[in-house]
Scaffold this motif. Structure first.
Motif, PDB file in Angstrom:
ATOM      1  N   SER A  30       0.849  -1.306  -0.092  1.00 60.59           N
ATOM      2  CA  SER A  30      -0.099  -0.069  -0.058  1.00 60.59           C
ATOM      3  C   SER A  30       1.022   1.104   0.032  1.00 60.59           C
ATOM      4  N   THR A  31       0.277   2.397  -0.633  1.00 61.27           N
ATOM      5  CA  THR A  31       0.821   3.498  -0.633  1.00 61.27           C
ATOM      6  C   THR A  31       0.140   4.429   0.489  1.00 61.27           C
ATOM      7  N   ASP A  50      -3.345   9.072  -6.351  1.00 60.09           N
ATOM      8  CA  ASP A  50      -3.449   7.821  -6.542  1.00 60.09           C
ATOM      9  C   ASP A  50      -2.956   6.867  -5.329  1.00 60.09           C
ATOM     10  N   THR A  63       5.561  -1.339   0.879  1.00 60.12           N
ATOM     11  CA  THR A  63       4.713  -0.447   1.797  1.00 60.12           C
ATOM     12  C   THR A  63       5.354   0.911   1.480  1.00 60.12           C
ATOM     13  N   ASP A  97      -9.133   8.135   0.533  1.00 60.50           N
ATOM     14  CA  ASP A  97      -8.689   8.398  -0.691  1.00 60.50           C
ATOM     15  C   ASP A  97      -8.829   9.984  -0.940  1.00 60.50           C
ATOM     16  N   ASP A 101      -3.163   4.944  -1.897  1.00 63.40           N
ATOM     17  CA  ASP A 101      -4.232   4.058  -1.239  1.00 63.40           C
ATOM     18  C   ASP A 101      -5.028   4.655  -0.009  1.00 63.40           C
ATOM     19  N   LEU A 102      -4.180   5.278   0.701  1.00 64.82           N
ATOM     20  CA  LEU A 102      -4.622   6.070   2.049  1.00 64.82           C
ATOM     21  C   LEU A 102      -3.878   7.375   1.801  1.00 64.82           C
ATOM     22  N   SER A 152       5.705   4.396  -9.220  1.00 72.61           N
ATOM     23  CA  SER A 152       4.486   3.097  -9.171  1.00 72.61           C
ATOM     24  C   SER A 152       5.094   1.877  -9.248  1.00 72.61           C
ATOM     25  N   GLU A 166       5.247  -1.183  -6.025  1.00 68.74           N
ATOM     26  CA  GLU A 166       4.712  -2.867  -6.094  1.00 68.74           C
ATOM     27  C   GLU A 166       5.144  -3.592  -5.248  1.00 68.74           C
TER      28      GLU A 166
END
Length: 661
Positions: free
Chosen positions: A440-441, A613, A600, A630, A615-616, A593, A597
């Protein structure tokens, strides 16, 4: 880990003569509370304990050198007696005995001459015994050659001892710096720290090099000469002894006054070095804002402080040598007068008086040298105090002996009721909880001082939390070694850090054992390969200390390539694309990006367009998370994130639409 360390909130800067110094303005002036001379000198000598066998050898050679040197004048005195007796023998009738000549002088009423000749061994009419004189001169030559040889060997061995001691001291300082907590570097200026590591250590080495050998030789010379003086004439020896209490008195009085000045001298030197380092590092900023005059004024004030302290220290300590020379000259006159009377009375030979006058010089000279070395010792001990102060600084909490290791593919990071503050009376983060899942980002946004970078400091264990815990795949990071934790983390900061070396070496810093193919793949992914071939030597292009032969954006790309090569499980990006142009930023975002992948990623962003973009998105204010979600959800909520977004994208439009009055 790539980039330089993140900036951190610190205490309000203390204002000194030069005003606040940015984030390090709260520095406490070094040397303000110096140690005593005795304990510091004892501790400094303790650094030589490892080389005790060599020191014993130095002492033995010193004793041999001094013993030979102090016998020279006595033997030369015998040569003087031979020459003088030879000339006297030519003045009296040949064929008479020595006693007949003396009795004749007494009969003529020349008692004083008779007494003087009675102390001589001569043969009337024989002249100078050149054979015996040549043997004595040859013996003295051999003695002095051996004394010089032993003195040279002593100096050579001692030089090795001192240099090895300084080598160990530098290693201790280097290792200590790596064990210091980051909070120490927040309160001490870099130039001040460099001054202790370089100037002060060098000054200690020079002081020990110049004084240790001289102190040993001087003390042994004083003892040896004093013994020979008492052998020749106890009366004249007692006159010479007057210099010892006078020397001690003068040295003690001067040393008490000069010690504080030497401490002030090296403290002021550290402050000046910090000023120079700070000004040169920010030279462009100084020029842009036109603060040359203020900088020059501050420099002159601090340079003047160094001058005043240095002048005072050298002037006060410089009194010792002239005072010692004055006392030595008085003693010399007294010995010459009393010795002449002793010769005239037949109580001493003229050769003994000559030898004693030489000894008086040999006696007062080392005393003067010991006194004059006080300024060197004071300066060296002042530097030693500053180095020992660094070595005695409180270290960061060591890693636990039973430290745990997180799984190799760790990426689940959890903040559980974390509280932290830089200063005890100023809360920053209170009861923070969040969870970042693998792959996640997490974007962190908020106003300046909200605590965004502090989160990064806590993740990296630059600081430990006050309460709560941070867990990596269930393992409390405080139970892991710092090295293991940071080896799993890649960091790219807004302020680039590159060292003097090639571009290839700077990228390989992320993972020194990487293959050439892996290095080129990282450089290609970070778009370093797009510009590096336009440089004269490609990847082998040398960078200077500040990498000025690359643009700001190109430097940032190299640090990003370094993070690519490290292949971390945790990725921290602190405004990593803020120094590049819009087109390059888009390319880097695509590369990021791919890099994110299965990893974290924590992204600290001020330009909200770069984290759409994520995730949180965590919105922080005053150390607390006030919103999370988001991009679209946070905009729809019309809360803190919505206000930040409007401040960046709508305020300029509103300003342009306002009428001009």
């Amino acid at each position: 880990m790539s980039g330089s360390q993140a900036s951190r909130p610190v205490a309000a800067p203390a204002r000194g003569p030069a005003g606040p110094r940015g984030p390090m303005g709260g520095m406490v002036p070094p040397g303000a509370k110096a140690q005593n001379f005795g304990p510091s000198a004892k501790r400094l000598l303790g650094t030589l304990r490892t080389d005790m066998p060599q020191l014993i050898t130095v002492l033995v050679f010193g004793v041999l050198s001094v013993a030979l040197s102090v016998t020279g004048p006595k033997i030369l005195g015998e040569g003087t007696n031979i020459v003088f007796a030879g000339f006297v023998s030519l003045q009296v009738p040949e064929g008479m005995s020595r006693q007949e000549v003396i009795d004749g002088l007494i009969a003529q009423g020349n008692q004083q001459q008779a007494d003087m000749l009675s102390a001589m061994d001569f043969t009337p009419g024989a002249g100078v015994d050149f054979a015996r004189l040549s043997w004595i001169l040859g013996l003295v030559l051999v003695i002095y050659l051996l004394a010089s040889l032993f003195g040279w060997l002593q100096a050579r061995i001692l030089n090795g001892v001192v240099q090895r001691a300084m080598n160990r001291l530098r290693i201790q300082v280097e290792e200590k710096i790596h064990r210091l907590p980051l909070s120490y570097f927040d309160k001490v200026q870099r130039g001040e720290l460099l001054s202790r590591v370089t100037n002060d250590v060098d000054n200690i080495g020079q002081t020990m090099q110049q004084t240790l050998s001289q102190v040993v030789i001087s003390l042994l010379t004083v003892i040896g000469v004093l013994v020979m003086m008492f052998v020749i004439s106890p009366l004249l020896a007692m006159i010479a002894l007057v210099t010892i209490p006078l020397t001690i008195l003068i040295t003690v009085v001067v040393a008490k006054r000069s010690q504080k000045l030497f401490v002030a001298q090296w403290a002021a030197t550290g402050v000046l070095n910090a000023r120079v380092e700070e000004t040169f590092s920010g030279h462009a900023v100084v020029k842009v804002f036109g603060h040359q005059r203020e900088v020059e004024s501050d420099f002159r004030a601090e340079n003047d402080a160094v001058y005043q302290a240095s002048f005072g220290a050298q002037f006060i300590s410089g009194i010792i040598m002239p005072a010692m020379m004055f006392i030595g000259n008085l003693v010399y006159v007294a010995i010459a007068v009393v010795g002449g009377l002793q010769v005239a009375g037949g109580l001493m030979s003229i050769g003994d008086v000559q030898a004693f006058i030489q000894y008086s010089r040999q006696f007062t000279q080392p005393l003067s040298q010991l006194g004059s070395m006080a300024n060197l010792l004071q300066s060296g001990i002042a530097s030693a105090e500053r180095v020992f102060e660094l070595l005695d600084e409180e270290e960061q909490t060591p890693d636990a002996d039973d430290a745990q290791t997180a799984p190799a593919d760790a990426g689940h990071l959890e903040f559980d009721d974390v509280s932290f503050r830089y200063l005890p009376d100023k809360p920053l983060i209170e009861g923070l909880s969040l969870e970042a899942m693998p792959g996640s980002t997490i974007a962190i946004v908020g106003p300046t001082g909200a605590g965004k970078t502090t989160l990064v400091n806590l993740i990296m264990r630059f600081y430990d939390v006050d309460s709560g815990r941070i867990a990596l795949d269930g393992v409390d990071t405080r139970g892991m070694t710092r090295g293991d934790l940071r080896a799993r983390t890649g960091m790219v900061l807004q302020d680039t850090w590159l060292f003097a070396g090639t571009i290839r070496e700077n990228i390989a810093y992320g993972r020194p054992g990487a293959t050439e193919e892996e290095l080129l793949a990282a450089a290609t992914a970070a778009y370093v390969d797009r510009f590096v071939h336009a440089l004269p030597d490609g990847y082998d292009t040398m960078l200077d200390d500040e990498a000025t032969n690359l643009s700001v954006g190109e430097r940032q790309l190299v640090t990003i390539a370094r993070a690519f090569l490290a292949d971390p499980r945790l990725l921290i990006l602190d405004e990593a694309t803020s120094s590049v142009d819009t087109r390059t930023e888009l390319l880097i975002q695509r590369a990021m990006s791919r890099l994110r992948e299965d990893r974290t990623a924590f992204v600290i962003a001020h330009r909200l367009s770069t984290i759409r973009d994520a995730d949180l998105i965590l919105v922080m204010e005053n150390g607390a998370i006030v919103e999370q979600g988001d991009h679209d959800a946070l905009l729809a909520a019309r809360g803190a994130y919505w206000r930040l977004y409007n401040a960046q994208f709508e305020a300029p439009v509103e300003e342009e639409s306002e009428p001009v009055h």
